[in-house]
Design a protein around this motif. Structure first.
Motif, PDB file in Angstrom:
ATOM      1  N   LEU A 144       0.978  -1.145  -0.027  1.00 43.06           N
ATOM      2  CA  LEU A 144       0.013   0.048  -0.009  1.00 43.06           C
ATOM      3  C   LEU A 144       0.936   1.407  -0.186  1.00 43.06           C
ATOM      4  O   LEU A 144       1.695   1.457   1.142  1.00 43.06           O
ATOM      5  N   THR A 145       0.774   2.026  -0.989  1.00 40.48           N
ATOM      6  CA  THR A 145       1.407   3.267  -1.110  1.00 40.48           C
ATOM      7  C   THR A 145       0.433   4.526  -1.095  1.00 40.48           C
ATOM      8  O   THR A 145      -0.567   4.445  -1.714  1.00 40.48           O
ATOM      9  N   VAL A 146       0.696   5.495  -0.059  1.00 36.67           N
ATOM     10  CA  VAL A 146      -0.325   6.719   0.037  1.00 36.67           C
ATOM     11  C   VAL A 146       0.645   7.909  -0.204  1.00 36.67           C
ATOM     12  O   VAL A 146       1.606   8.017   0.532  1.00 36.67           O
ATOM     13  N   SER A 147       0.035   9.098  -0.833  1.00 35.91           N
ATOM     14  CA  SER A 147       0.696  10.309  -0.917  1.00 35.91           C
ATOM     15  C   SER A 147      -0.466  11.271  -1.262  1.00 35.91           C
ATOM     16  O   SER A 147      -1.319  11.112  -1.223  1.00 35.91           O
ATOM     17  N   ARG A 148       0.271  12.425  -1.550  1.00 35.35           N
ATOM     18  CA  ARG A 148      -0.961  13.352  -1.647  1.00 35.35           C
ATOM     19  C   ARG A 148      -0.244  14.736  -2.689  1.00 35.35           C
ATOM     20  O   ARG A 148       1.018  14.931  -2.683  1.00 35.35           O
ATOM     21  N   SER A 149      -1.159  15.310  -3.094  1.00 37.40           N
ATOM     22  CA  SER A 149      -0.937  16.652  -3.893  1.00 37.40           C
ATOM     23  C   SER A 149      -1.538  17.739  -2.943  1.00 37.40           C
ATOM     24  O   SER A 149      -1.689  17.340  -1.779  1.00 37.40           O
ATOM     25  N   SER A 150      -1.313  19.279  -3.378  1.00 32.07           N
ATOM     26  CA  SER A 150      -1.690  20.226  -2.769  1.00 32.07           C
ATOM     27  C   SER A 150      -3.305  20.071  -2.293  1.00 32.07           C
ATOM     28  O   SER A 150      -3.954  20.605  -1.318  1.00 32.07           O
ATOM     29  N   GLU A 151      -3.910  19.367  -3.224  1.00 30.09           N
ATOM     30  CA  GLU A 151      -5.211  19.274  -3.181  1.00 30.09           C
ATOM     31  C   GLU A 151      -5.967  17.849  -2.723  1.00 30.09           C
ATOM     32  O   GLU A 151      -7.163  17.744  -2.469  1.00 30.09           O
ATOM     33  N   SER A 152      -5.268  16.756  -3.419  1.00 32.38           N
ATOM     34  CA  SER A 152      -5.967  15.477  -3.276  1.00 32.38           C
ATOM     35  C   SER A 152      -5.078  14.449  -2.871  1.00 32.38           C
ATOM     36  O   SER A 152      -3.903  14.772  -2.539  1.00 32.38           O
ATOM     37  N   GLY A 153      -5.670  13.265  -2.012  1.00 33.63           N
ATOM     38  CA  GLY A 153      -4.854  12.468  -1.673  1.00 33.63           C
ATOM     39  C   GLY A 153      -4.839  11.130  -2.744  1.00 33.63           C
ATOM     40  O   GLY A 153      -5.606  11.328  -3.591  1.00 33.63           O
ATOM     41  N   PHE A 154      -3.896  10.262  -2.559  1.00 32.64           N
ATOM     42  CA  PHE A 154      -3.656   9.350  -3.500  1.00 32.64           C
ATOM     43  C   PHE A 154      -3.327   7.968  -2.917  1.00 32.64           C
ATOM     44  O   PHE A 154      -2.699   8.053  -1.976  1.00 32.64           O
TER      45      PHE A 154
END
Length: 312
Positions: A144-154
């Protein structure tokens, strides 16, 4: 309020009739499936330890693989908040965590690009803010890999139903459900500096085209400040680097200003003695990867710290 991600279980179940049911995860409200892929027979390296100079610990698997990526639009949860809830659900489903890490403790850029993920824009990974979890349940494995941008999670989930299993160290084979040995810790910034004379501050974040360092807590700066506090005789230079977009003169100016911003943060927020640090810019004169690919350009945009001298 969250919604069940029943689609995750459905698409994995459709991948092959021999694939055991994966955990039926509940994703945050508004999560949308952005990409999915399956492979009925493939090899896969499950990362099970931090990336360091000699590579990374991994478990070599063969079997049925499925990959899915979700985008959490307009979601302002941190990567830890996103991962913590999913980790709880994974453990509740009977999976045993094998390894978990966050950005720098994973190994930064090198670890991220050792991950075999669905590509951008379906799965976005911020090199300064991502988290990873590997787990197993018998012959079932997941990453499981989790990251985000300034507006959204991924969120990216890889599952693999192992048909044949080997390890990176064949002289000491492990059964699918055997606990892995604890990985050797990656060397800290201080030992890396003294051994190599230089180290990259992988977790620093600058907005595109900007020279201001984002107002966040950076583990690499804390580690560097702690190291310098124990070595008052040490003199270092922060050196900014860029990719090859734009002129050399312009990139040298940008890279020097970014290095200067890091120097100012170390002095103002971490109490480093100003005389210990200088700031320089190299532009695109010292790449560490090819500038012909987006991944290489991202790797080249960095700030390094190098030892310049010691004062007796």
């Amino acid at each position: 309020m969250r919604r069940p991600a029943a689609i995750a279980a459905l698409i994995f179940a459709l991948a092959t009739p021999t694939l055991a049911a994966p955990p039926e995860l509940t994703l945050p409200q508004g999560a949308g499936l952005s990409a999915h892929a399956t492979n009925p027979a493939t090899s896969y390296d499950l990362l099970t330890g931090p990336w360091h100079a000699g590579g990374g610990e991994r478990r070599q698997l063969e079997g049925v693989r499925a990959d899915s990526a979700w985008r959490l639009r307009a979601n302002q949860m941190t990567t830890l908040q996103i991962l913590a809830d999913l980790r709880e659900q994974i453990v509740a489903a009977g999976y045993l965590p094998l390894y978990e890490c966050e950005t720098d403790s994973c190994g930064g850029f090198d670890f991220r690009y050792a991950l075999d993920l669905l590509p951008e824009p379906e799965m976005h990974v911020d090199l300064g803010d991502f988290r990873y979890l590997a787990a197993s349940r018998g012959a079932e494995f997941l990453a499981l890999t989790v990251s985000r941008s300034s507006e959204s999670g991924f969120v990216h989930l890889t599952t693999l139903s192992a048909q044949a299993i080997s390890t990176a160290q064949p002289s000491n084979p492990l059964q699918p459900d055997s606990p892995l040995p604890a990985p050797a810790p990656a060397p800290g910034l201080g030992p890396t500096l003294e051994a190599n004379g230089a180290a990259v501050l992988e977790d620093l974040i600058f907005e595109s085209g900007k020279v201001e360092l984002e107002p966040a807590e950076f583990e690499s700066l804390r580690a560097l400040a702690d190291y310098l506090s124990t070595r008052p005789e040490m003199r270092i230079a922060l050196v900014g680097h860029t990719d090859t977009e734009g002129s050399l003169a312009g990139n040298i100016a940008i890279s020097q200003k970014r290095a200067a911003a890091v120097r100012a943060r170390l002095i103002a927020d971490y109490g480093v003695t100003p005389a210990q640090i200088s700031a320089e810019g190299a532009g695109w004169l010292a790449p560490r990867a090819s500038n012909q690919t987006p991944e290489g350009r991202a790797k080249n945009r960095r700030v390094e710290v190098i030892i310049t001298s010691t004062q007796d």
